[in-house]
Design a protein around this motif. Structure first.
Motif, PDB file in Angstrom:
ATOM      1  N   ALA A 373     -44.617  52.470  45.407  1.00 41.00           N
ATOM      2  CA  ALA A 373     -43.833  53.693  45.183  1.00 41.00           C
ATOM      3  C   ALA A 373     -42.978  53.980  46.411  1.00 41.00           C
ATOM      4  O   ALA A 373     -43.490  54.338  47.468  1.00 41.00           O
ATOM      5  N   THR A 374     -41.665  53.810  46.257  1.00 39.58           N
ATOM      6  CA  THR A 374     -40.744  54.079  47.359  1.00 39.58           C
ATOM      7  C   THR A 374     -39.689  55.117  46.994  1.00 39.58           C
ATOM      8  O   THR A 374     -38.919  55.537  47.848  1.00 39.58           O
ATOM      9  N   SER A 375     -39.649  55.528  45.717  1.00 38.59           N
ATOM     10  CA  SER A 375     -38.706  56.559  45.276  1.00 38.59           C
ATOM     11  C   SER A 375     -39.231  57.166  43.980  1.00 38.59           C
ATOM     12  O   SER A 375     -40.178  56.656  43.380  1.00 38.59           O
ATOM     13  N   HIS A 376     -38.604  58.227  43.527  1.00 42.20           N
ATOM     14  CA  HIS A 376     -39.106  58.933  42.352  1.00 42.20           C
ATOM     15  C   HIS A 376     -39.117  58.113  41.063  1.00 42.20           C
ATOM     16  O   HIS A 376     -40.019  58.289  40.241  1.00 42.20           O
ATOM     17  N   PRO A 377     -38.178  57.193  40.828  1.00 44.73           N
ATOM     18  CA  PRO A 377     -38.248  56.401  39.603  1.00 44.73           C
ATOM     19  C   PRO A 377     -39.491  55.514  39.502  1.00 44.73           C
ATOM     20  O   PRO A 377     -39.774  54.977  38.430  1.00 44.73           O
ATOM     21  N   ALA A 378     -40.263  55.377  40.592  1.00 45.25           N
ATOM     22  CA  ALA A 378     -41.452  54.532  40.573  1.00 45.25           C
ATOM     23  C   ALA A 378     -42.634  55.181  39.852  1.00 45.25           C
ATOM     24  O   ALA A 378     -43.645  54.531  39.608  1.00 45.25           O
ATOM     25  N   ARG A 379     -42.527  56.437  39.501  1.00 41.82           N
ATOM     26  CA  ARG A 379     -43.635  57.116  38.826  1.00 41.82           C
ATOM     27  C   ARG A 379     -43.922  56.463  37.480  1.00 41.82           C
ATOM     28  O   ARG A 379     -43.017  56.136  36.717  1.00 41.82           O
ATOM     29  N   SER A 380     -45.207  56.289  37.175  1.00 36.88           N
ATOM     30  CA  SER A 380     -45.600  55.585  35.944  1.00 36.88           C
ATOM     31  C   SER A 380     -45.999  56.513  34.810  1.00 36.88           C
ATOM     32  O   SER A 380     -46.444  56.056  33.756  1.00 36.88           O
ATOM     33  N   GLY A 381     -45.871  57.798  35.016  1.00 39.88           N
ATOM     34  CA  GLY A 381     -46.202  58.747  33.954  1.00 39.88           C
ATOM     35  C   GLY A 381     -46.248  60.153  34.498  1.00 39.88           C
ATOM     36  O   GLY A 381     -46.181  60.372  35.711  1.00 39.88           O
ATOM     37  N   VAL A 382     -46.361  61.109  33.579  1.00 44.56           N
ATOM     38  CA  VAL A 382     -46.384  62.506  33.976  1.00 44.56           C
ATOM     39  C   VAL A 382     -47.336  63.277  33.076  1.00 44.56           C
ATOM     40  O   VAL A 382     -47.477  62.969  31.883  1.00 44.56           O
ATOM     41  N   VAL A 383     -48.018  64.264  33.658  1.00 48.20           N
ATOM     42  CA  VAL A 383     -48.903  65.160  32.924  1.00 48.20           C
ATOM     43  C   VAL A 383     -48.467  66.579  33.216  1.00 48.20           C
ATOM     44  O   VAL A 383     -48.240  66.942  34.376  1.00 48.20           O
ATOM     45  N   MET A 384     -48.355  67.412  32.162  1.00 44.17           N
ATOM     46  CA  MET A 384     -47.931  68.805  32.340  1.00 44.17           C
ATOM     47  C   MET A 384     -48.810  69.717  31.505  1.00 44.17           C
ATOM     48  O   MET A 384     -49.256  69.349  30.408  1.00 44.17           O
ATOM     49  N   GLY A 385     -49.058  70.920  32.039  1.00 49.26           N
ATOM     50  CA  GLY A 385     -49.904  71.856  31.324  1.00 49.26           C
ATOM     51  C   GLY A 385     -49.545  73.296  31.609  1.00 49.26           C
ATOM     52  O   GLY A 385     -48.847  73.609  32.581  1.00 49.26           O
ATOM     53  N   VAL A 386     -50.046  74.185  30.738  1.00 54.58           N
ATOM     54  CA  VAL A 386     -49.765  75.620  30.822  1.00 54.58           C
ATOM     55  C   VAL A 386     -51.080  76.387  30.750  1.00 54.58           C
ATOM     56  O   VAL A 386     -52.000  75.999  30.021  1.00 54.58           O
ATOM     57  N   ALA A 387     -51.179  77.457  31.512  1.00 57.69           N
ATOM     58  CA  ALA A 387     -52.361  78.330  31.486  1.00 57.69           C
ATOM     59  C   ALA A 387     -51.918  79.745  31.850  1.00 57.69           C
ATOM     60  O   ALA A 387     -50.753  79.982  32.173  1.00 57.69           O
ATOM     61  N   GLU A 388     -52.841  80.667  31.820  1.00 55.98           N
ATOM     62  CA  GLU A 388     -52.494  82.055  32.156  1.00 55.98           C
ATOM     63  C   GLU A 388     -52.166  82.217  33.632  1.00 55.98           C
ATOM     64  O   GLU A 388     -51.387  83.086  34.010  1.00 55.98           O
ATOM     65  N   THR A 389     -52.765  81.375  34.479  1.00 56.04           N
ATOM     66  CA  THR A 389     -52.479  81.442  35.919  1.00 56.04           C
ATOM     67  C   THR A 389     -52.050  80.075  36.431  1.00 56.04           C
ATOM     68  O   THR A 389     -52.370  79.038  35.827  1.00 56.04           O
ATOM     69  N   MET A 390     -51.341  80.076  37.549  1.00 56.28           N
ATOM     70  CA  MET A 390     -50.930  78.823  38.166  1.00 56.28           C
ATOM     71  C   MET A 390     -52.141  78.000  38.573  1.00 56.28           C
ATOM     72  O   MET A 390     -52.194  76.781  38.375  1.00 56.28           O
ATOM     73  N   GLU A 391     -53.141  78.657  39.139  1.00 48.42           N
ATOM     74  CA  GLU A 391     -54.333  77.950  39.612  1.00 48.42           C
ATOM     75  C   GLU A 391     -55.052  77.225  38.477  1.00 48.42           C
ATOM     76  O   GLU A 391     -55.486  76.077  38.637  1.00 48.42           O
ATOM     77  N   LYS A 392     -55.156  77.879  37.326  1.00 44.17           N
ATOM     78  CA  LYS A 392     -55.832  77.265  36.179  1.00 44.17           C
ATOM     79  C   LYS A 392     -55.010  76.105  35.628  1.00 44.17           C
ATOM     80  O   LYS A 392     -55.558  75.074  35.225  1.00 44.17           O
ATOM     81  N   ALA A 393     -53.698  76.250  35.615  1.00 39.26           N
ATOM     82  CA  ALA A 393     -52.825  75.170  35.149  1.00 39.26           C
ATOM     83  C   ALA A 393     -52.987  73.934  36.028  1.00 39.26           C
ATOM     84  O   ALA A 393     -53.078  72.804  35.535  1.00 39.26           O
ATOM     85  N   VAL A 394     -53.021  74.136  37.354  1.00 41.79           N
ATOM     86  CA  VAL A 394     -53.212  73.029  38.283  1.00 41.79           C
ATOM     87  C   VAL A 394     -54.560  72.358  38.044  1.00 41.79           C
ATOM     88  O   VAL A 394     -54.660  71.124  37.990  1.00 41.79           O
ATOM     89  N   GLU A 395     -55.600  73.161  37.878  1.00 44.63           N
ATOM     90  CA  GLU A 395     -56.945  72.624  37.640  1.00 44.63           C
ATOM     91  C   GLU A 395     -56.971  71.744  36.388  1.00 44.63           C
ATOM     92  O   GLU A 395     -57.522  70.647  36.398  1.00 44.63           O
ATOM     93  N   ASN A 396     -56.372  72.226  35.309  1.00 48.94           N
ATOM     94  CA  ASN A 396     -56.375  71.474  34.047  1.00 48.94           C
ATOM     95  C   ASN A 396     -55.588  70.173  34.159  1.00 48.94           C
ATOM     96  O   ASN A 396     -56.026  69.122  33.674  1.00 48.94           O
ATOM     97  N   VAL A 397     -54.424  70.252  34.791  1.00 44.39           N
ATOM     98  CA  VAL A 397     -53.575  69.067  34.900  1.00 44.39           C
ATOM     99  C   VAL A 397     -54.221  68.013  35.804  1.00 44.39           C
ATOM    100  O   VAL A 397     -54.206  66.812  35.487  1.00 44.39           O
ATOM    101  N   GLU A 398     -54.810  68.431  36.904  1.00 39.76           N
ATOM    102  CA  GLU A 398     -55.456  67.465  37.791  1.00 39.76           C
ATOM    103  C   GLU A 398     -56.681  66.830  37.123  1.00 39.76           C
ATOM    104  O   GLU A 398     -56.978  65.651  37.345  1.00 39.76           O
ATOM    105  N   LYS A 399     -57.347  67.590  36.279  1.00 36.42           N
ATOM    106  CA  LYS A 399     -58.465  67.041  35.501  1.00 36.42           C
ATOM    107  C   LYS A 399     -57.956  65.979  34.528  1.00 36.42           C
ATOM    108  O   LYS A 399     -58.572  64.917  34.359  1.00 36.42           O
TER     109      LYS A 399
END
Length: 409
Positions: A373-399
């Motif tokens: 990985a030397t630039s942004h196009p090297a990413r092999s996928g993406v995960v996105m999520g929504v929750a009532e709070t930012m902290e909960k969204a981060v927790e779910n996505v990292e899981k």
């Protein structure tokens, strides 16, 4: 009569913009050099043309127009091609960024010069012409510097060089690495300002700036990918105090206007250093990474891409439409498998079942070669999520990210 919109670019991350334009009733003509561009199947018409070469783009669209086509608007999304948008708009008499603004937005040195003239806070910067000059600046300034191409995209050739660090790359390698990613062979350096980095995205309408998009950028892998600067998504709403966030938004708007954006979109890369906001860069286009198409609407309720499309077609949205209606938690993280050939991909469906997960997109396949990985196009996928709070969204996505196993050998 249905309005016709030219979409410059038809790559994967441009698809949502094409789909939204179709939903709004526009006749979409997508242009891309790749005859198999994924956006073509969602557009009404497709034109083969280079999105990064304005003259070639205009020539290709002229052939389309000769068959009876007549555009009402032009734009780009997830493609850094405002210079092509400006050329097409100029040729067909459409409303878009000027050629001067597009030139400033795609030349980081000219952009910084304009910001300095306008009194916009920016990091110290300088164009350099040799590895020896870069070495001398490292010794003279004794600080962390960013070296980068003057005119490239997607973090290609961008390096963070920590003065006297054990793993500091040689000035010769760093200079050549950045230079080869510049189409014009130009290189610049700037101070690396410590502090929270923010992505902003907004509009300028009738001389007034609106900034509904505001996300904390996640650089947790600075050391892992050093000296390359690879962002690993982000989260919103911001953890910053309301007063600081407002100062960043105001500066972002001032920077957009300083570039000459009068009726359109502006994407800012900002940093808060010692409590004060600075502009790193500003783009005169819609962002990539699904920020404008997914994250901002999920976070605020603002139909960001829809408004951008209407602006491109010459319409004027109301201030209320550009004002956030709520602040839900949203998080995004990318997938960075080890270098090698992909032998298995597991856990994707498991990840999709996690609470709040809205998107799991895999951008590789079994048998594909994963490069370092030397630039942004090297990413092999993406995960996105929504929750009532930012902290909960981060927790779910990292899981969810932990569920996905892309095994290489």
């Amino acid at each position: 009569m249905k309005k016709t919109l030219i979409m410059i670019g038809a790559g994967l991350e441009t698809v949502p913009a094409i789909q939204r334009a179709v939903e709004l009733g526009a006749h979409v003509v997508a242009m891309d050099l790749n005859p198999h561009a994924p956006g073509f199947k969602y557009a009404h018409e497709s034109v083969i043309g280079c999105v990064y070469t304005p003259d070639k783009a205009v020539a290709a669209l002229n052939e389309w127009a000769a068959k009876g086509g007549r555009p009402d608007g032009v734009m780009c999304a997830a493609v850094d091609a405002p210079h092509t948008v400006a050329a097409v708009a100029d040729h067909f008499g459409l409303k878009a960024v000027s050629r001067e603004t597009a030139a400033l937005a795609t030349d980081k040195l000219a952009m910084k010069d304009r910001f300095r003239e306008a009194g916009i806070p920016i990091p110290w910067y300088r164009e350099i012409f040799s590895a020896a000059e870069f070495y001398e600046l490292l010794q003279e300034r004794q600080e962390t510097l960013v070296i980068k191409p003057v005119d490239s995209r997607g973090a290609r050739g961008v390096l963070r060089v920590v003065h006297r660090a054990a793993n500091m790359p040689s000035p010769e390698w760093a200079f050549e690495h950045s230079r080869k990613e510049s189409p014009t062979g130009r290189v610049m350096v700037e101070s690396y300002l410590d502090g929270p980095q923010i992505s902003t995205e907004g509009f300028v309408v009738e001389g007034k700036a609106y900034t509904p998009g505001f996300s904390d950028r996640n650089y947790e892998f600075l050391e892992r990918f050093a000296p390359h600067i690879i962002e690993n998504g982000g989260q919103l709403p911001s953890f910053l105090p309301a007063e600081t966030s407002q100062a960043v938004k105001e500066l972002s708007g001032r920077a957009a206007i300083a570039l000459g954006i009068e009726h359109g979109v502006a994407k800012g890369d900002m940093v808060v250093h010692k409590g004060k906001p600075y502009v790193i860069e500003m783009a005169a286009r819609l962002s990539g990474g699904y920020f404008c198409s997914h994250e901002i609407p999920w976070n605020t309720g603002v139909d960001f891409v829809g408004i951008a499309i209407r602006l491109a077609l010459g319409e004027t949205p109301s201030p209320d439409e550009m004002t956030p209606k709520f602040q839900k938690g949203v998080a995004q993280r990318y997938l960075f498998p080890d270098k090698g050939r992909v032998v298995s991909i597991n856990g994707v469906e498991e990840a999709r079942k996690i609470e709040g997960i809205r998107m799991v997109e895999i951008r590789t396949e079994i048998g594909a070669e994963i490069s370092a990985a030397t630039s942004h196009p090297a990413r092999s996928g993406v995960v996105m999520g929504v929750a009532e709070t930012m902290e909960k969204a981060v927790e779910n996505v990292e899981k969810a990210v932990k569920c996905i196993r892309i095994i290489t050998e």
